[in-house]
Design a protein around this motif. Structure first.
Motif, PDB file in Angstrom:
ATOM      1  N   MET A   1     128.083  39.496  28.781  1.00 24.48           N
ATOM      2  CA  MET A   1     128.246  39.560  27.294  1.00 24.48           C
ATOM      3  C   MET A   1     129.511  39.059  26.938  1.00 24.48           C
ATOM      4  SD  MET A   1     125.681  41.021  25.750  1.00 24.48           S
ATOM      5  CE  MET A   1     126.539  41.310  24.072  1.00 24.48           C
TER       6      MET A   1
ATOM      7  N   ALA B   1     130.220  35.977  24.668  1.00 21.60           N
ATOM      8  CA  ALA B   1     130.814  36.277  23.368  1.00 21.60           C
ATOM      9  C   ALA B   1     131.947  35.016  23.279  1.00 21.60           C
ATOM     10  CB  ALA B   1     131.725  37.531  23.486  1.00 21.60           C
ATOM     11  N   GLU B   2     132.612  34.560  24.359  1.00 23.43           N
ATOM     12  CA  GLU B   2     133.418  33.504  24.428  1.00 23.43           C
ATOM     13  C   GLU B   2     132.944  32.184  23.852  1.00 23.43           C
ATOM     14  OE1 GLU B   2     136.972  31.456  24.640  1.00 23.43           O
ATOM     15  OE2 GLU B   2     136.590  33.476  24.761  1.00 23.43           O
TER      16      GLU B   2
ATOM     17  N   ARG C   1     131.814  32.228  20.219  1.00 22.08           N
ATOM     18  CA  ARG C   1     133.250  31.798  19.532  1.00 22.08           C
ATOM     19  C   ARG C   1     133.402  30.537  19.464  1.00 22.08           C
ATOM     20  NH1 ARG C   1     134.954  37.069  21.646  1.00 22.08           N
ATOM     21  NH2 ARG C   1     136.077  35.922  23.315  1.00 22.08           N
TER      22      ARG C   1
ATOM     23  N   SER D   1     123.861  39.430  19.213  1.00 18.06           N
ATOM     24  CA  SER D   1     125.246  38.557  19.092  1.00 18.06           C
ATOM     25  C   SER D   1     124.709  36.865  18.753  1.00 18.06           C
ATOM     26  CB  SER D   1     125.836  38.389  20.370  1.00 18.06           C
ATOM     27  OG  SER D   1     126.317  39.700  20.672  1.00 18.06           O
TER      28      SER D   1
ATOM     29  N   THR E   1     125.681  34.881  15.278  1.00 17.15           N
ATOM     30  CA  THR E   1     126.195  33.504  15.395  1.00 17.15           C
ATOM     31  C   THR E   1     125.313  32.553  14.655  1.00 17.15           C
ATOM     32  OG1 THR E   1     127.353  34.166  17.431  1.00 17.15           O
ATOM     33  CG2 THR E   1     127.144  31.710  16.909  1.00 17.15           C
TER      34      THR E   1
END
Length: 364
Positions: A84, A88-89, A92, A229, A233
């Protein structure tokens, strides 16, 4: 038969000694086993084999199984937490190309799950409310599969997942639904997982994962968590794309408006120049009219002066005629000559007057 007291006592002592030795061996085996567990060797083997150590053996093996389960669960949680954080990185990170961004997501996911093939499907909402499902990216065996695929809601497993909005987990895959290509050829996968990308109960796309080996439940749970997530995005990417398109349209409209303003400014300048030219021509026309009026007045004055001269000459001629009439007939011939000369002079004067008129007309 009476047993000697000494013999009974010796056998009891030996039995107690053997029990003590077995207990010490079991304790030693248990200690070694526990130390192995403490050092992280959860697969250690318990060496105690006596009947008295069976209870201890079962307790220690049960503890070992519980610790193995806890360790496995901890590994799975650590694996999911690391995944995760990694995604997440990745989510982003910014990318100028959405195709490259989506390809990066699916390739990283396939490699992290250690599966064979994966596909990322996105919803394409058309004008009028119609929806199609497009294959945005696909990855298999460390290489991209450049495929084009379009699905309608309710069509196939992806379309069914769109309607149900729930994960599909299958180990009995329909023939020819999807093939995994490798160096050995193509074959049906043994396990297939389709996860809807949900955000606030709204579907934004799907993850389709195929593998020759069984996909464990903790990986399915990870996919479901990650799906939210990714959906967030994708929603942001769509908003950003829509904003970028609106900005481009706005910039284009601004450019067109500036071009129109420039064209209007040029037209206004041309109109102003034309108006100035018309004003200049009008001023010239007024000046010409004034000049013509002056010339006309001068001509009229010249005509009046000529008329006055003619009248004076006529009066003079009449006086001469009257005087000559009273003269003697001897002067008749001379009078006629004078009359002829006067007529010639008048004729010349008329010609000069005509020439003056013609000159004035030409000047006008």
């Amino acid at each position: 038969m009476n047993v000697p007291f000494k013999l009974v006592k010796t056998e009891t002592f030996e039995a107690l000694q053997r029990a003590y030795q077995q207990l010490m061996a079991s304790t030693k085996a248990a200690t070694v086993f526990i130390k192995e567990i403490e050092t992280g060797n959860l697969g250690a083997t318990f060496q105690g084999e006596s009947a008295d150590s069976e209870g201890l053996r079962e307790a220690l093996l049960s503890m070992q199984l519980q610790l193995q389960k806890i360790s496995e669960e901890e590994k799975e949680r650590g694996w999911a937490t690391h995944g995760m954080a990694m995604f997440a990185e990745l989510l982003r990170s910014s990318s100028t190309s959405t195709a490259h961004f989506y390809q990066k997501i699916i390739s990283t996911l396939v490699n992290y799950l250690e599966v064979n093939q994966g596909g990322l499907f996105l919803l394409d909402e058309q004008e009028g409310g119609s929806v199609t499902i497009e294959l945005a990216a696909c990855y298999a065996y460390n290489r991209q599969k450049h495929l084009k695929k379009q699905i309608t809601p309710g069509e196939g497993l992806i379309g069914q997942c769109y309607l149900e909005k729930d994960t599909i987990y299958m180990t009995d895959i329909p023939q020819n639904y999807v093939n995994i290509t490798s160096g050995l050829g193509t074959a049906n996968p043994s396990c297939l997982v389709i996860v809807p990308l949900l955000l606030n109960k709204e579907v934004h796309g799907f993850l389709e994962i195929a593998s020759f080996s069984t996909i464990k439940p903790h990986k399915v749970a990870f996919l479901e968590r990650l799906g939210e997530s990714i959906a967030s995005t994708i929603a942001n990417v769509k908003v950003n794309e829509r904003t970028r398109r609106l900005l481009q349209d706005s910039q284009q409209q601004a450019e067109e408006l500036r071009a129109q303003e420039e064209e209007m400014r040029q037209n206004m300048e041309e109109l102003s120049a034309t108006q100035e030219n018309q004003n200049r021509l009008q001023r010239e026309l007024i000046a010409n009219e004034e000049e013509l009026k002056k010339q006309l007045n001068a001509l009229q004055e010249a005509r009046a002066e000529t008329e006055q001269v003619r009248q004076l000459e006529q009066e003079r001629a009449n006086k001469r005629i009257e005087t000559q009439t009273k003269a003697t007939e001897k002067l008749v011939a001379k009078f006629r000559q004078s009359e002829a000369a006067l007529k010639a002079e008048l004729q010349q004067l008329k010609e000069e007057l005509n020439q003056l008129k013609a000159h004035n007309l030409q000047s006008a």
